[in-house]
Design a protein around this motif. Structure first.
Motif: not given
Lengths: 110, 113
Positions: A1-17
């Motif tokens: 079957g089809e399933d696409v998974e992603q993590s829920l949350f990401l926090s970064v500082r301005e200027g970072d990648s």
């Protein structure tokens, strides 16, 4: 079957990648997409990659595709506060249908 | 300007009422789609249409109906049979079989009161 998974949350500082990851299960996927959704708005297409490619770069955005591991990532260089949004990956499979992941909320701290 | 227009942006429905969400595109796209988005979740496909006068059920079609009488229009009716209709509804379109990208409208918020 089809399933696409992603993590829920990401926090970064301005200027970072920022690196947002996605895994999918359908090996017949032809195209894989990244969409951005700002609060209360529709989805804005950011970029897409054909399944026979392993990398695509578009200004601050870099998409990496590992077809063997069915892993897709979106790297945003020099992340800005305006990049704060929900990012969805999606795979296009047989029948030209899109299956979406649950979205990753990116928060950029000044 | 070319694009996809959804209306209304906000809609309130009383229990037992049918409501219709409009989706119009002037991109000359063949395929059109309706998705539902619940808070904090991804998109689920309700109905899609690859060509005029033809449409197919998606993953969560129960309680919804559509029509595709014109290429540019794909209205979605949320019927009283849909038990939990409060959600954000997104319409999308794509060119014919060669189209690589799917474009979205700005969405419609439906709330049951």
């Amino acid at each position: 079957g089809e399933d696409v998974e992603q993590s829920l949350f990401l926090s970064v500082r301005e200027g970072d990648s920022s690196v947002i990851n996605c895994t999918y299960t359908d090996s017949s996927s032809t195209y894989l997409y990244w969409y951005k959704q700002e609060p209360g708005a529709g989805l804005q297409l950011l970029t897409y990659i054909f399944s026979n490619m392993d990398m695509k770069q578009d200004q601050r955005l870099t998409v990496l595709l590992n077809k063997k591991d069915k892993h897709l990532s979106l790297r945003i260089a020099d992340t800005q506060t305006g990049d704060s949004a929900i990012y969805f990956c999606a795979e296009r499979t047989a029948g030209n249908m899109l299956t979406f992941g649950g979205g990753t909320r990116l928060m950029v701290k000044p | 300007d070319g694009g996809i227009t959804q209306s209304p942006k906000y809609l309130f429905r009383k229990e037992g009422q049918n409501v219709t969400l409009s989706c119009e595109q002037n991109l000359n796209h063949d395929a059109m789609y309706w998705y539902r988005q619940d808070p904090g979740q991804g998109l689920r496909l309700i109905y899609y249409s690859q060509i005029v006068n033809d449409f197919q059920k998606g993953d969560i079609a129960e309680g919804y109906s559509v029509s595709r009488e014109k290429k540019e229009s794909f209205p979605l009716t949320v019927t009283s049979a849909q038990k939990n209709p409060t959600a954000f509804y997104l319409c999308a379109s794509r060119e014919g079989s060669s189209g690589n990208t799917i474009y979205f409208g700005e969405g419609s918020w439906l709330t049951v009161v």
